[in-house]
Design an enzyme around this catalytic site. Structure first.
Site, PDB file in Angstrom:
ATOM      1  N   SER A   1      58.500  14.539 -22.201  1.00 17.59           N
ATOM      2  CA  SER A   1      59.468  14.880 -21.218  1.00 17.59           C
ATOM      3  C   SER A   1      60.044  16.162 -21.379  1.00 17.59           C
ATOM      4  CB  SER A   1      60.454  13.824 -20.803  1.00 17.59           C
ATOM      5  OG  SER A   1      61.339  14.291 -19.873  1.00 17.59           O
TER       6      SER A   1
ATOM      7  N   TYR B   1      67.263   8.399 -23.868  1.00 18.24           N
ATOM      8  CA  TYR B   1      66.103   8.724 -23.138  1.00 18.24           C
ATOM      9  C   TYR B   1      65.306   9.979 -24.038  1.00 18.24           C
ATOM     10  CZ  TYR B   1      62.302  10.014 -19.756  1.00 18.24           C
ATOM     11  OH  TYR B   1      61.294  10.399 -19.050  1.00 18.24           O
TER      12      TYR B   1
ATOM     13  N   LYS C   1      62.282  10.629 -26.197  1.00 20.80           N
ATOM     14  CA  LYS C   1      60.927  11.517 -26.130  1.00 20.80           C
ATOM     15  C   LYS C   1      61.153  12.690 -27.261  1.00 20.80           C
ATOM     16  CE  LYS C   1      59.700   9.847 -22.458  1.00 20.80           C
ATOM     17  NZ  LYS C   1      58.173   9.274 -22.214  1.00 20.80           N
TER      18      LYS C   1
HETATM   19  N1  LIG Z   1      58.026  10.837 -13.266  1.00 24.11           N
HETATM   20  C1  LIG Z   1      59.002  11.996 -14.000  1.00 24.11           C
HETATM   21  O1  LIG Z   1      59.512  12.909 -13.400  1.00 24.11           O
HETATM   22  C2  LIG Z   1      58.614  11.975 -15.426  1.00 24.11           C
HETATM   23  C3  LIG Z   1      58.981  13.122 -16.005  1.00 24.11           C
HETATM   24  C4  LIG Z   1      59.052  13.161 -17.336  1.00 24.11           C
HETATM   25  C5  LIG Z   1      58.279  12.266 -18.078  1.00 24.11           C
HETATM   26  N2  LIG Z   1      57.980  11.209 -17.653  1.00 24.11           N
HETATM   27  C6  LIG Z   1      57.395  10.212 -18.355  1.00 24.11           C
HETATM   28  O2  LIG Z   1      56.055   9.758 -17.838  1.00 24.11           O
HETATM   29  C7  LIG Z   1      55.875   8.344 -18.087  1.00 24.11           C
HETATM   30  C8  LIG Z   1      55.336   7.708 -16.891  1.00 24.11           C
HETATM   31  O3  LIG Z   1      56.491   7.809 -15.913  1.00 24.11           O
HETATM   32  P1  LIG Z   1      56.377   7.309 -14.405  1.00 24.11           P
HETATM   33  O4  LIG Z   1      57.326   8.336 -13.909  1.00 24.11           O
HETATM   34  O5  LIG Z   1      54.894   7.444 -14.151  1.00 24.11           O
HETATM   35  O6  LIG Z   1      56.803   6.020 -14.552  1.00 24.11           O
HETATM   36  P2  LIG Z   1      56.656   4.436 -13.733  1.00 24.11           P
HETATM   37  O7  LIG Z   1      57.839   3.790 -13.909  1.00 24.11           O
HETATM   38  O8  LIG Z   1      55.978   4.885 -12.376  1.00 24.11           O
HETATM   39  O9  LIG Z   1      55.655   3.907 -14.724  1.00 24.11           O
HETATM   40  C9  LIG Z   1      55.740   3.419 -15.886  1.00 24.11           C
HETATM   41  C10 LIG Z   1      54.741   2.560 -16.563  1.00 24.11           C
HETATM   42  O10 LIG Z   1      55.175   2.198 -17.751  1.00 24.11           O
HETATM   43  C11 LIG Z   1      54.730   0.872 -17.884  1.00 24.11           C
HETATM   44  N3  LIG Z   1      55.770   0.057 -18.581  1.00 24.11           N
HETATM   45  C12 LIG Z   1      57.144   0.243 -18.854  1.00 24.11           C
HETATM   46  N4  LIG Z   1      57.490  -0.479 -19.544  1.00 24.11           N
HETATM   47  C13 LIG Z   1      56.787  -1.268 -20.171  1.00 24.11           C
HETATM   48  C14 LIG Z   1      56.676  -2.372 -21.248  1.00 24.11           C
HETATM   49  N5  LIG Z   1      57.697  -2.806 -21.878  1.00 24.11           N
HETATM   50  N6  LIG Z   1      55.063  -2.638 -21.516  1.00 24.11           N
HETATM   51  C15 LIG Z   1      54.124  -2.047 -21.055  1.00 24.11           C
HETATM   52  N7  LIG Z   1      54.110  -1.125 -20.119  1.00 24.11           N
HETATM   53  C16 LIG Z   1      55.346  -0.781 -19.715  1.00 24.11           C
HETATM   54  C17 LIG Z   1      54.860   0.117 -16.411  1.00 24.11           C
HETATM   55  O11 LIG Z   1      54.274  -1.008 -16.368  1.00 24.11           O
HETATM   56  C18 LIG Z   1      54.498   1.614 -15.810  1.00 24.11           C
HETATM   57  O12 LIG Z   1      52.878   1.304 -15.495  1.00 24.11           O
HETATM   58  C19 LIG Z   1      56.928   7.730 -18.740  1.00 24.11           C
HETATM   59  O13 LIG Z   1      56.761   7.837 -20.326  1.00 24.11           O
HETATM   60  C20 LIG Z   1      58.207   8.915 -18.489  1.00 24.11           C
HETATM   61  O14 LIG Z   1      59.208   8.798 -19.334  1.00 24.11           O
HETATM   62  C21 LIG Z   1      58.113  10.965 -16.187  1.00 24.11           C
END
Ligand SMILES: NC(=O)c1ccc[n+]([C@@H]2O[C@H](COP(=O)([O-])OP(=O)(O)OC[C@H]3O[C@@H](n4cnc5c(N)ncnc54)[C@H](O)[C@@H]3O)[C@@H](O)[C@H]2O)c1
Length: 251
Positions: free
Chosen positions: A142, A155, A159
């Site tokens: 991230s 967090y 990351k």
């Molecule tokens: N959305 C954003 O703006 C953003 C920005 C930077 C980084 N990210 C990163 O991208 C990745 C995906 O984020 P997202 O926004 O799609 O989130 P989301 O909440 O839509 O999806 C998260 C996924 O992680 C899985 N997950 C969470 N805890 C778990 C566990 N204990 N066991 C198995 N699976 C688990 C969930 O089932 C889900 O499928 C994350 O690592 C997040 O930190 C997201």
């Protein structure tokens, strides 16, 4: 047809495949020709993701907090699907709390899901008998791993750990021709981010949204970056962090 970004013939493991970025990665890898092995906790939402993919794919419901069971999970996945060629770690959780309200448990949960589970997967997946030469790994970090945002110390630390570990993994695996890179998204509208935006003060929410020169991102902005890093088009790219943030960190 000439397509250096094709994933034809590759088997790719994707965590977090039931939602947001992970789901999009799973769908797009399948559209690019890969067989996808999807992991997430929620069986119904995983089945929904599976129905959105193309071709013959597989899914496993698993809670990645349970680090101790990951070796058995990987053994099972490889015995049922054969050697793998790629891995995207998109599973992740976010906790927003000022440092003084952040508990030891918050750090532990964030570390387990966001980074320790991926280290354990890489460790157990990337042997000669389980991962093909020329394979590639993408860990979703991230921009919070690089820049400071109030309330995200735990967090951000999880990351940042992905960024530094991936560089070392890249060096250790280069002799086998396995590449390891990270992708650092800015704000992408997913269920996780919607929840975080909903919990913000109005002023902070507006600041967050207008801060991106190209506006907020879409899940395909990240899945396309992952497809590139898993494909042979990036065969000479390893140990790198690809920032995909609509220009946010360039300011
Ligand atoms: N959305 C954003 O703006 C953003 C920005 C930077 C980084 N990210 C990163 O991208 C990745 C995906 O984020 P997202 O926004 O799609 O989130 P989301 O909440 O839509 O999806 C998260 C996924 O992680 C899985 N997950 C969470 N805890 C778990 C566990 N204990 N066991 C198995 N699976 C688990 C969930 O089932 C889900 O499928 C994350 O690592 C997040 O930190 C997201």
């Amino acid at each position: 047809m000439y397509n250096p970004f094709s994933l034809e013939g590759k088997t790719i493991l994707v965590t977090g495949a039931s939602s947001g970025i992970g789901r999009q990665c799973a769908i797009d890898c399948s559209k690019m020709g890969a067989k996808v092995v999807a992991i997430a906790r929620n069986k119904e939402r995983l089945a929904e993701s599976l129905s959105m993919m193309e071709g013959d794919n597989a899914c496993y419901s698993y809670d990645l907090q349970l680090i101790e069971g990951i070796k058995d999970l990987i053994d099972r996945i490889v015995s049922e699907n054969g050697k793998l060629d790629g891995f995207i770690h998109a599973a992740g959780i976010e906790v927003t709390n000022p440092l003084k309200l952040t508990s030891h448990g918050d750090y532990e949960n964030l570390y387990r899901v966001n980074c320790l589970s991926s280290f354990e997967i890489v460790k157990n997946l990337c042997g000669i008998k389980t991962f093909n030469k020329g394979g590639a790994i993408v860990l979703i970090s991230s921009i919070s791993g690089i820049i400071a945002r109030k309330g995200l110390s735990a967090y951000a630390a999880s990351k940042g750990a992905l960024l530094s570990a991936a560089r070392v993994m890249a060096m250790e695996m280069a002799p086998r021709g396995v590449r390891v890179n990270t992708v650092s998204p800015g704000t992408i509208l997913t269920p996780m981010m919607q929840k975080a935006l909903d919990e913000m003060q109005e002023d902070d929410r507006i600041k967050r949204v207008v801060g991106f020169p190209l506006g907020l991102g879409q899940t395909t902005d990240i899945s396309n970056a992952c497809v590139y890093l898993l494909s042979d088009a990036s065969r000479w790219v390893t140990g790198q962090n690809l920032i995909v943030d609509g220009g946010f960190t360039a300011q």
